[in-house]
Design a protein around this motif. Structure first.
Motif, PDB file in Angstrom:
ATOM      1  N   GLU A   1       0.826  -1.209   0.000  1.00  0.00           N
ATOM      2  CA  GLU A   1       0.000   0.000   0.000  1.00  0.00           C
ATOM      3  C   GLU A   1       0.858   1.257   0.000  1.00  0.00           C
ATOM      4  OE1 GLU A   1      -3.205   0.457  -0.151  1.00  0.00           O
ATOM      5  OE2 GLU A   1      -4.229  -1.374   0.486  1.00  0.00           O
ATOM      6  N   SER A   2       2.024   1.184   0.654  1.00  0.00           N
ATOM      7  CA  SER A   2       2.889   2.349   0.785  1.00  0.00           C
ATOM      8  C   SER A   2       3.738   2.615  -0.459  1.00  0.00           C
ATOM      9  CB  SER A   2       3.815   2.167   1.990  1.00  0.00           C
ATOM     10  OG  SER A   2       4.595   0.972   1.838  1.00  0.00           O
ATOM     11  N   SER A   3       3.689   1.724  -1.438  1.00  0.00           N
ATOM     12  CA  SER A   3       4.529   1.875  -2.624  1.00  0.00           C
ATOM     13  C   SER A   3       3.868   2.807  -3.634  1.00  0.00           C
ATOM     14  CB  SER A   3       4.773   0.514  -3.283  1.00  0.00           C
ATOM     15  OG  SER A   3       3.599   0.062  -3.936  1.00  0.00           O
ATOM     16  N   THR A   4       4.602   3.112  -4.693  1.00  0.00           N
ATOM     17  CA  THR A   4       4.044   3.947  -5.748  1.00  0.00           C
ATOM     18  C   THR A   4       2.880   3.266  -6.459  1.00  0.00           C
ATOM     19  OG1 THR A   4       4.637   5.296  -7.683  1.00  0.00           O
ATOM     20  CG2 THR A   4       5.607   3.103  -7.550  1.00  0.00           C
ATOM     21  N   TYR A   5       2.755   1.945  -6.297  1.00  0.00           N
ATOM     22  CA  TYR A   5       1.652   1.203  -6.900  1.00  0.00           C
ATOM     23  C   TYR A   5       0.476   1.020  -5.941  1.00  0.00           C
ATOM     24  CZ  TYR A   5       4.735   0.094 -10.850  1.00  0.00           C
ATOM     25  OH  TYR A   5       5.564   0.167 -11.952  1.00  0.00           O
ATOM     26  N   THR A   6       0.563   1.582  -4.754  1.00  0.00           N
ATOM     27  CA  THR A   6      -0.552   1.741  -3.788  1.00  0.00           C
ATOM     28  C   THR A   6      -1.452   0.517  -3.644  1.00  0.00           C
ATOM     29  OG1 THR A   6      -1.941   2.774  -5.507  1.00  0.00           O
ATOM     30  CG2 THR A   6      -0.620   4.247  -4.125  1.00  0.00           C
ATOM     31  N   GLY A   7      -0.854  -0.635  -3.432  1.00  0.00           N
ATOM     32  CA  GLY A   7      -1.640  -1.835  -3.177  1.00  0.00           C
ATOM     33  C   GLY A   7      -2.224  -2.493  -4.409  1.00  0.00           C
TER      34      GLY A   7
ATOM     35  N   ASP B   1      12.275  -0.349  -8.440  1.00  0.00           N
ATOM     36  CA  ASP B   1      12.158   0.338  -7.156  1.00  0.00           C
ATOM     37  C   ASP B   1      10.684   0.669  -6.926  1.00  0.00           C
ATOM     38  OD1 ASP B   1      12.112   2.172  -5.043  1.00  0.00           O
ATOM     39  OD2 ASP B   1      14.079   2.967  -5.544  1.00  0.00           O
ATOM     40  N   LEU B   2      10.067   0.082  -5.904  1.00  0.00           N
ATOM     41  CA  LEU B   2       8.637   0.300  -5.674  1.00  0.00           C
ATOM     42  C   LEU B   2       8.337   1.641  -5.026  1.00  0.00           C
ATOM     43  CD1 LEU B   2       7.371  -3.240  -4.631  1.00  0.00           C
ATOM     44  CD2 LEU B   2       6.788  -1.945  -6.683  1.00  0.00           C
ATOM     45  N   ALA B   3       9.378   2.342  -4.546  1.00  0.00           N
ATOM     46  CA  ALA B   3       9.158   3.691  -4.013  1.00  0.00           C
ATOM     47  C   ALA B   3       9.003   4.704  -5.139  1.00  0.00           C
ATOM     48  CB  ALA B   3      10.306   4.091  -3.087  1.00  0.00           C
TER      49      ALA B   3
END
Length: 244
Positions: free
Chosen positions: A91-97, A173-175
């Motif tokens: 959820e916290s990644s740039t792909y938001t869950g 990078d998921l951030a």
């Protein structure tokens, strides 16, 4: 025909009908579903629409209400032929869950296809992460790092005769959503499968002819000096890492 529901204590299966997803009635009039993932009471199912083993339409995402075992919505994917299994981005990644799954319209031509992003909010939408053109191949497997910081991608290619395979382990990078410029794996390796392990290690299958086996990385640093034989021919989409 759809999704089979099994109930503990019963020998009677139930099928949730998804035949409406095959809108053209191609071949057998039934979808060809490859992966299901539950988020709360919603079950997301990725389905292809095939005609004589060839994807004839864009893939479909069905949304099932597990409380009633009925399909409540469906949306089109961006491209044909969903491939592999869903993984969920943090959820916290740039792909938001979002749920992530590959689309592979072609195994020798990478002008189309992407890592499809399926939202898990109140309204289901589908977007694209890195495209197959950016990945320079088709996606065999996706794995989210144990700490949620990265998405590891096993990317393969074939030539126009379906010969001379290559396989690279790539890292996103998921951030930031940025794909690393260089593969994690060496150019001499043929990486076809990947799984993220509790504790931070990442394991992958190397199908290099004559020296196939398992390799292990921590981040971008390989911990193995050679592929470890497992006594069986390695395959694709069969690798799991878990904490016993």
């Amino acid at each position: 025909a759809g999704v089979v529901v099994l109930t503990r204590g019963s020998n009677t299966p139930k099928t949730i009908d998804l035949s409406a997803l095959d809108t053209m009635g191609a071949d057998d009039g039934l979808p060809d579903c490859v992966s299901a993932y539950a988020v709360g009471t919603k079950v997301y199912v990725a389905c292809g629409v095939l005609d004589n083993f060839s994807a004839s339409e864009v893939g479909k995402i069905a949304v099932i209400d597990s409380a009633t075992d009925t399909m409540t919505a469906s949306v089109d994917m961006n491209y044909r032929n969903p491939y592999g299994f869903f993984v969920r981005a943090p959820e916290s990644s740039t792909y938001t869950g979002d749920l992530l799954i590959a689309s592979v319209p072609g195994f020798t031509d990478y002008a189309t296809g992407c890592i499809e992003r399926v939202s898990t909010g109140a309204t289901t939408t589908v977007g694209c992460g890195p495209t197959n053109a950016q990945l320079a191949g088709f996606v065999n497997k996706l794995a989210v790092a144990d700490n949620g910081s990265a998405l590891y991608v096993a990317v393969g290619t074939y030539d126009s005769s379906f010969m001379n395979p290559t396989g690279k382990l790539k890292k996103l990078d998921l951030a930031t959503g940025m794909l690393a410029a260089d593969p994690v794996s060496a150019t001499t390796q043929i990486i076809t499968d990947v799984a993220a392990c509790p504790g931070g290690d990442v394991v992958a299958i190397d199908q290099t002819f004559g020296s196939a086996g398992v390799r292990v990385w921590r981040g971008t640093t390989e911990r193995t000096t050679m592929a470890m034989s497992i006594g069986l021919p390695p395959t694709v989409n069969a690798l799991v890492c878990y904490d016993p």
